[in-house]
Design a protein around this motif. Structure first.
Motif, PDB file in Angstrom:
ATOM      1  N   HIS A 441     -15.446  -4.430  -4.601  1.00  0.00           N
ATOM      2  CA  HIS A 441     -14.350  -3.863  -3.817  1.00  0.00           C
ATOM      3  C   HIS A 441     -13.310  -4.952  -3.614  1.00  0.00           C
ATOM      4  O   HIS A 441     -13.594  -5.973  -2.993  1.00  0.00           O
ATOM      5  CB  HIS A 441     -14.910  -3.377  -2.467  1.00  0.00           C
ATOM      6  N   ASN A 456      -5.435  -3.086  -5.578  1.00  0.00           N
ATOM      7  CA  ASN A 456      -6.679  -2.768  -4.873  1.00  0.00           C
ATOM      8  C   ASN A 456      -7.552  -1.959  -5.829  1.00  0.00           C
ATOM      9  O   ASN A 456      -7.044  -1.101  -6.553  1.00  0.00           O
ATOM     10  CB  ASN A 456      -6.399  -1.878  -3.651  1.00  0.00           C
ATOM     11  N   TYR A 457      -8.851  -2.194  -5.806  1.00  0.00           N
ATOM     12  CA  TYR A 457      -9.712  -1.371  -6.650  1.00  0.00           C
ATOM     13  C   TYR A 457     -11.161  -1.401  -6.162  1.00  0.00           C
ATOM     14  O   TYR A 457     -11.553  -2.280  -5.397  1.00  0.00           O
ATOM     15  CB  TYR A 457      -9.665  -1.827  -8.120  1.00  0.00           C
ATOM     16  N   THR A 458     -11.938  -0.405  -6.607  1.00  0.00           N
ATOM     17  CA  THR A 458     -13.391  -0.486  -6.486  1.00  0.00           C
ATOM     18  C   THR A 458     -13.944  -0.354  -7.895  1.00  0.00           C
ATOM     19  O   THR A 458     -13.362   0.330  -8.740  1.00  0.00           O
ATOM     20  CB  THR A 458     -13.997   0.631  -5.616  1.00  0.00           C
ATOM     21  N   LYS A 489     -11.826   2.502 -10.030  1.00  0.00           N
ATOM     22  CA  LYS A 489     -10.820   3.281  -9.305  1.00  0.00           C
ATOM     23  C   LYS A 489      -9.787   2.328  -8.740  1.00  0.00           C
ATOM     24  O   LYS A 489     -10.136   1.388  -8.036  1.00  0.00           O
ATOM     25  CB  LYS A 489     -11.474   4.048  -8.152  1.00  0.00           C
ATOM     26  N   SER A 491      -5.922   1.611  -6.805  1.00  0.00           N
ATOM     27  CA  SER A 491      -4.870   2.147  -5.945  1.00  0.00           C
ATOM     28  C   SER A 491      -3.722   1.145  -5.947  1.00  0.00           C
ATOM     29  O   SER A 491      -3.904  -0.007  -5.565  1.00  0.00           O
ATOM     30  CB  SER A 491      -5.404   2.353  -4.530  1.00  0.00           C
ATOM     31  N   TYR A 493       0.894   0.575  -5.930  1.00  0.00           N
ATOM     32  CA  TYR A 493       2.255   1.070  -5.903  1.00  0.00           C
ATOM     33  C   TYR A 493       2.954   0.629  -7.166  1.00  0.00           C
ATOM     34  O   TYR A 493       2.835  -0.517  -7.575  1.00  0.00           O
ATOM     35  CB  TYR A 493       3.011   0.518  -4.688  1.00  0.00           C
ATOM     36  N   LEU A 499       2.845   5.783  -5.165  1.00  0.00           N
ATOM     37  CA  LEU A 499       1.428   5.426  -5.034  1.00  0.00           C
ATOM     38  C   LEU A 499       0.660   6.071  -6.191  1.00  0.00           C
ATOM     39  O   LEU A 499       0.725   7.281  -6.389  1.00  0.00           O
ATOM     40  CB  LEU A 499       0.887   5.912  -3.690  1.00  0.00           C
TER      41      LEU A 499
ATOM     42  N   ASN B  21     -14.421   4.626  -2.543  1.00  0.00           N
ATOM     43  CA  ASN B  21     -13.064   4.596  -3.069  1.00  0.00           C
ATOM     44  C   ASN B  21     -12.356   3.315  -2.640  1.00  0.00           C
ATOM     45  O   ASN B  21     -12.687   2.744  -1.606  1.00  0.00           O
ATOM     46  CB  ASN B  21     -12.273   5.787  -2.532  1.00  0.00           C
ATOM     47  N   PRO B  22     -11.342   2.908  -3.420  1.00  0.00           N
ATOM     48  CA  PRO B  22     -10.619   1.707  -3.004  1.00  0.00           C
ATOM     49  C   PRO B  22      -9.760   1.991  -1.787  1.00  0.00           C
ATOM     50  O   PRO B  22      -9.368   3.134  -1.551  1.00  0.00           O
ATOM     51  CB  PRO B  22      -9.748   1.393  -4.223  1.00  0.00           C
ATOM     52  N   ASP B  23      -9.486   0.958  -0.997  1.00  0.00           N
ATOM     53  CA  ASP B  23      -8.530   1.090   0.097  1.00  0.00           C
ATOM     54  C   ASP B  23      -7.175   1.410  -0.509  1.00  0.00           C
ATOM     55  O   ASP B  23      -6.802   0.829  -1.522  1.00  0.00           O
ATOM     56  CB  ASP B  23      -8.420  -0.223   0.864  1.00  0.00           C
ATOM     57  N   ASP B  24      -6.451   2.330   0.123  1.00  0.00           N
ATOM     58  CA  ASP B  24      -5.122   2.649  -0.385  1.00  0.00           C
ATOM     59  C   ASP B  24      -4.260   1.393  -0.385  1.00  0.00           C
ATOM     60  O   ASP B  24      -4.301   0.614   0.558  1.00  0.00           O
ATOM     61  CB  ASP B  24      -4.461   3.716   0.494  1.00  0.00           C
ATOM     62  N   ALA B  25      -3.508   1.239  -1.456  1.00  0.00           N
ATOM     63  CA  ALA B  25      -2.619   0.090  -1.542  1.00  0.00           C
ATOM     64  C   ALA B  25      -1.618   0.144  -0.398  1.00  0.00           C
ATOM     65  O   ALA B  25      -1.186   1.224   0.006  1.00  0.00           O
ATOM     66  CB  ALA B  25      -1.904   0.089  -2.877  1.00  0.00           C
ATOM     67  N   ASP B  26      -1.280  -1.021   0.153  1.00  0.00           N
ATOM     68  CA  ASP B  26      -0.257  -1.074   1.197  1.00  0.00           C
ATOM     69  C   ASP B  26       1.109  -1.107   0.517  1.00  0.00           C
ATOM     70  O   ASP B  26       1.282  -1.782  -0.476  1.00  0.00           O
ATOM     71  CB  ASP B  26      -0.423  -2.345   2.030  1.00  0.00           C
ATOM     72  N   PRO B  27       2.068  -0.354   1.078  1.00  0.00           N
ATOM     73  CA  PRO B  27       3.415  -0.436   0.509  1.00  0.00           C
ATOM     74  C   PRO B  27       3.891  -1.885   0.591  1.00  0.00           C
ATOM     75  O   PRO B  27       3.610  -2.578   1.574  1.00  0.00           O
ATOM     76  CB  PRO B  27       4.257   0.460   1.413  1.00  0.00           C
TER      77      PRO B  27
END
Lengths: 769, 188
Positions: A441, A456-458, A489, A491, A493, A499, B21-27
């Protein structure tokens, strides 16, 4: 320094009781001190009883005898010139015969034979290691520099303490580092991200080239670096060492404390290291802002009630702070050109400093491992290991508006890894079967004010593996296979503020087959074929940002597929006599869809000017090379080691060379040993020379400057032991680059900006208790 | 038995990961990016100012920046003023104010292509805490008609004590480039 031996057989003792008529203070202990490999007695070896001061010098056949001992428990100190001394705690209740086995070459490189199934690692071919006094003599060096003592291993440097090991031309995610059996999980993608490990914690550092991916994962494409602790001796007293060291270049100081003890319920070992150093110096100028600090500790607890169970808990914490050469930090291509043309690095200061300012890195790594073994009947062993790692990395840049103290990059990576396995072994074979779940993580620190380089990823990585080793007479064979399921997975921007949450599923595999033929004691030949299917890593898919050191924008490529690697290797060993040997490894490594970073040919205009854009591409490459080792051991007046390594990597399509391939390297080392001079014993005087050839110029991508010219460095070292009040002191005085040669190394990324460090004199004192 | 329980609990823990799940990316609030670089030249004798402008509202990457050049009148004196804005951050950040506050660590340099040589004179009219020029404010005198380009470079931590740096010569300045933009310029 080099020798081949069957590791896994730890030097030990055998006890036979002779007679029952022993009376107080008339007991006799006699026996033999033997070389662990050749089973030949060691003449002039000494056996010394610490409690009574009694001692015996061994005869021509290695026999000793100590008389008039009282009933009780004693520390026996067994020493021989060129061997690492051993201390055994033994209860003497009657007349006793003891066989001591000394590791004549504990300082030397070694080999695990395929038939040696007691090896802790359980894997076969091409296994070299450094341990004992040889490892102690390298105290103060970082992990990669220690591993580079092994032929075929080189170092990719980005500054002081920022070095990565390179095995047969590959590095980063293509080699695996095993820290106490656990795959090290840091931010390995960065060329300037060093493994977060204190080498002084370990008693043995080994390299396995090829063939190890089955047990340790598909990242072990080029090889595995194995870091192990020795099992803790069964001695109820506190023993260990404390050492201090001074390094003249950078005015560095290092202290290290290690001790262990066997209590009735558990055994423990503690290791702590504290290191600080200032700006390094080339022959002509200071490397401004190359100071560094490191603090680490490790604690191991083991418990083995009876023979059936074994449990161990290992905790380690590692922190370091490293400054990056100020002159290597550039804002745009104009700056880069100015930096490349400058005779000495920009911002070079006249005065020395211990200060660390931006750009700098700050890294913390925490490892907790729980190990569990159950020894069943019929050679069966069940094992269950769990490890948790937390890696935090912060990188600080030169920034505006007082933001120097806010990291430009802050990554927090959690990892949980487990290995559940069953092994079944007898004299002729070993079979292993296991499951390895892994979970990672990664989270970016918020508020850096900079677009993150890695999202960010897992990542889930579940693996199953099986391996089998069988021996028939003078032929052995090994087979292994591994399957991995990977779910990534992400995440992130995008640059235009959307996003995105992409997911990737991969299936990876590794297959390995090896054979060994050893017709006699003198000669052995081994061959190995390994296939690996490795999926792209998150940085190869999604990295996005500016590379400060090279003024280039790096972009991931989400369309990448898996790499497919075939490696064929052969290993030849020839023993000219007991002490003389030659080992030669040759290999051919073919990688389809090899993932590499290359310029796209486009520039991106920003407010700081235009930057070339680099992206990850895939193409077929091959690497071929050889590693050579020639050793003459003591027993002769001189101990001689000669090493050489060559690797050639090229793109299959047009034959042009791969970037950052180690140039040809060779080294020679000559040592003489004296048993006694003035207050010192076991004196060793070593002269060494190492030659590095000029690397080939790269055209894909075009290197920024031509590769630096060839260079030869000389070193000289002296070490000796002194016994004061039954306690041992070890002193080492060592000079590296003694002629203060000005040079730049092809694998040092600072070569674009500055020379390599000049002369370094180190003094070490170690107190063994 | 104890060991089997251990393995079972281990496998159970592992299955829990599958739902992670991954933490949502911060803007990302990019605080230091310069998205708009404007050099405003106002005629001292009155009249409308000329704006040389570099504009990249989405920051590095994304849409390409838009660069607008300008035309000046020969034989006039202009007051030059540089403003740097970061529109990616929310709210907008006035980077020129940061540069002014850290004046000793910053300096603008002005360079021209050959055709503009001797076409104008330029003088720093501001100073940092140590009395050295920064370049946020300048005086610009046009002396002959010419067409070419003007490159403005902002250096972070230059060596202002080095030869020629105080007079606007970038050669010995060193430092890291924070901005480097090129405008087309006509003097007519």
């Amino acid at each position: 320094m080099l020798h081949l031996f069957k590791s896994g057989v730890l030097a030990g003792t055998m006890l036979f009781s002779l007679s029952l008529r022993g009376q107080d203070c008339t007991l006799r202990v006699r026996g033999v001190v033997e070389d662990i490999h050749h089973h030949a007695g060691l003449e002039y070896a000494t056996v010394y009883v610490e409690e009574t001061g009694q001692g015996s010098i061994c005869t021509e056949t290695g026999e000793f005898s100590i008389e008039n001992l009282c009933k009780g428990s004693y520390h026996f100190l067994v020493s021989h010139l060129g061997c690492q001394s051993q201390r055994h705690f033994i209860s003497i209740n009657r007349d006793t015969i003891i066989h001591f086995h000394l590791e004549h070459h504990a300082t030397m490189l070694s080999e695990v034979l395929v038939s040696e199934n007691r090896s802790k690692t359980g894997i076969g071919l091409q296994h070299y290691s450094i341990g004992g006094a040889g490892l102690q003599a390298l105290a103060g060096k970082d992990l990669s520099q220690i591993a580079a003592q092994i032929p075929g291993v080189s170092v990719l440097k980005s500054g002081v303490g920022l070095s990565k090991p390179v095995i047969n031309g590959l590095y980063g995610h293509r080699i695996q580092i095993l820290n106490q059996g656990v795959p090290q999980e840091g931010q390995q993608w960065g060329l300037d991200h060093a493994p977060e490990i204190d080498p002084l914690t370990f008693q043995k550092i080994s390299v396995v080239k090829g063939s190890a991916a089955v047990k340790y994962g598909v990242n072990a494409m080029a090889g595995v670096l194995i870091l192990e602790s020795q099992s803790i001796r069964n001695d109820p007293h506190v023993h260990g060492h404390v050492q201090a060291m001074y390094l003249s270049n950078g005015r560095g100081l290092m202290t290290n404390l290690q001790f262990s003890q066997a209590l009735p319920a558990l055994r423990y070992r503690f290791n702590g290291t504290f290191k600080v150093s200032g700006d390094q110096h080339t022959p002509d100028y200071y490397l401004t802002n190359t100071a560094a600090g490191q603090q680490s500790f490790a604690l191991q607890l083991t418990n083995d009630p009876g023979k059936k169970y074994y449990r161990s808990l290992y905790l380690s914490s590692f922190s370091n702070q490293t400054g990056l050469l100020l002159g290597s930090h550039v804002g745009n291509l104009t700056d880069l050109e100015a930096a490349l043309q400058s005779k000495e690095p920009l911002y070079t200061r006249k005065e020395f400093s211990y200060g660390i300012e931006a750009p700098r890195q700050q890294v913390n790594h925490l490892l907790i491992k729980f190990e569990n073994r159950v020894n069943g009947s019929h050679g069966k062993t069940w094992g269950g290991d769990v490890a948790v790692q937390k890696n935090s990395r912060k990188e600080f840049d030169v920034r505006r508006g007082g933001r120097d103290s806010i990291p430009s990059l802050g990554l927090h990576l959690w990892n949980i890894w487990a290995d559940v396995f069953l092994t079944k072994e007898n004299d002729k074979s070993k079979f292993s079967l296991g499951l390895q779940p892994r979970f990672g993580h990664n989270k970016n620190e918020a508020g850096t004010g900079v677009y993150p380089l890695i999202p960010n990823y897992t990542q889930l990585n579940h693996a199953a593996y099986a391996s089998w080793i069988q021996k028939w007479g003078n032929v052995s064979a090994e087979l292994g296979s591994r399957y991995e399921y990977q779910l990534l997975k992400v995440s992130r921007y995008t640059r235009d503020g959307q996003l995105q949450k992409p997911e990737h599923r991969f299936q990876n595999a590794a297959l390995n087959a090896g054979a060994e033929y050893q017709p006699n004691d003198k000669f052995s030949v081994k061959t190995n074929v390994a296939f690996i299917h490795r999926s792209p890593q998150v940085h190869e898919l999604y990295s996005d940002g500016l590379h400060q050191g090279l003024a280039a924008i790096e972009e991931g490529n989400a369309m990448l597929g898996a790499e497919q690697s075939w490696k064929v290797s052969a290993d030849l060993r020839y023993h000219l006599g007991q002490e003389n040997q030659i080992a030669l490894s040759v290999y051919y490594h073919n990688i389809d869809k090899f993932i590499f970073l290359a310029p796209t040919g486009t520039n991106r205009l920003t407010v700081r000017g235009a930057f070339p854009v680099f992206r990850y591409f895939q193409e077929g490459v091959n690497l071929k090379g050889l590693d050579l080792l020639v050793h003459q051991g003591i027993g002769h007046h001189l101990e001689i080691n000669v090493k050489a390594a060559y690797v050639h990597g090229s793109y299959r399509e047009d034959g042009s060379g791969l970037i950052y391939m180690p140039p040809f390297q060779s080294s020679a080392e000559v040592s003489t040993l004296f048993s006694k001079w003035w207050v010192w014993e076991d004196i060793k005087l070593t002269l060494d020379a190492s030659y590095t050839a000029k690397a080939r110029m790269n055209t894909r991508p075009m290197d920024l400057v031509a590769p630096p010219k060839e260079y030869t460095l000389f070193g000289l070292s002296w070490s000796g032991k002194q016994t004061v009040a039954k306690k041992q002191f070890v002193y080492t005085l060592k000079g590296e680059n003694i002629f203060n040669v000005k040079y730049r190394d092809y694998l040092n990324r600072l070569r674009y900006f500055a020379d390599d460090p000049g002369r370094n004199i180190t003094f070490r004192i170690q107190f063994i208790f | 038995m104890k060991f089997n329980l251990f393995i079972l609990s281990l496998l159970f823990t592992m299955t829990m990961f599958t739902s992670c799940n991954p933490d949502d990316a911060d803007p990302v609030n990019e605080e230091e990016v310069i998205t708009t670089f404007t050099y405003t030249l106002t005629p001292k004798s009155g009249g409308s100012p000329v704006l040389l402008k570099f504009s990249d509202p989405d920051g590095d990457g994304g849409a390409a920046p838009v660069i607008t050049g300008g035309a000046l009148e020969n034989g006039k004196t202009y007051t030059g003023r540089i403003t740097l804005i970061n529109e990616v951050a929310n709210p907008d950040v006035d980077i020129s104010a940061e540069v002014k506050a850290e004046g000793t660590d910053h300096q603008f340099f002005f360079a021209v292509t050959e055709s503009l040589n001797d076409a104008f004179t330029l003088a720093y009219t501001d100073a940092d805490a140590s009395g050295n020029p920064v370049g946020l404010e300048t005086e610009f005198n046009t002396v002959k008609t010419a067409t070419g380009s003007l490159r403005i470079t902002l250096r972070h931590k230059p060596n202002k004590a080095a030869t020629g740096v105080k007079n606007g010569d970038i050669t010995n300045a060193g430092g890291e480039t924070d901005a480097e933009v090129t405008f087309s310029l006509e003097i007519k």
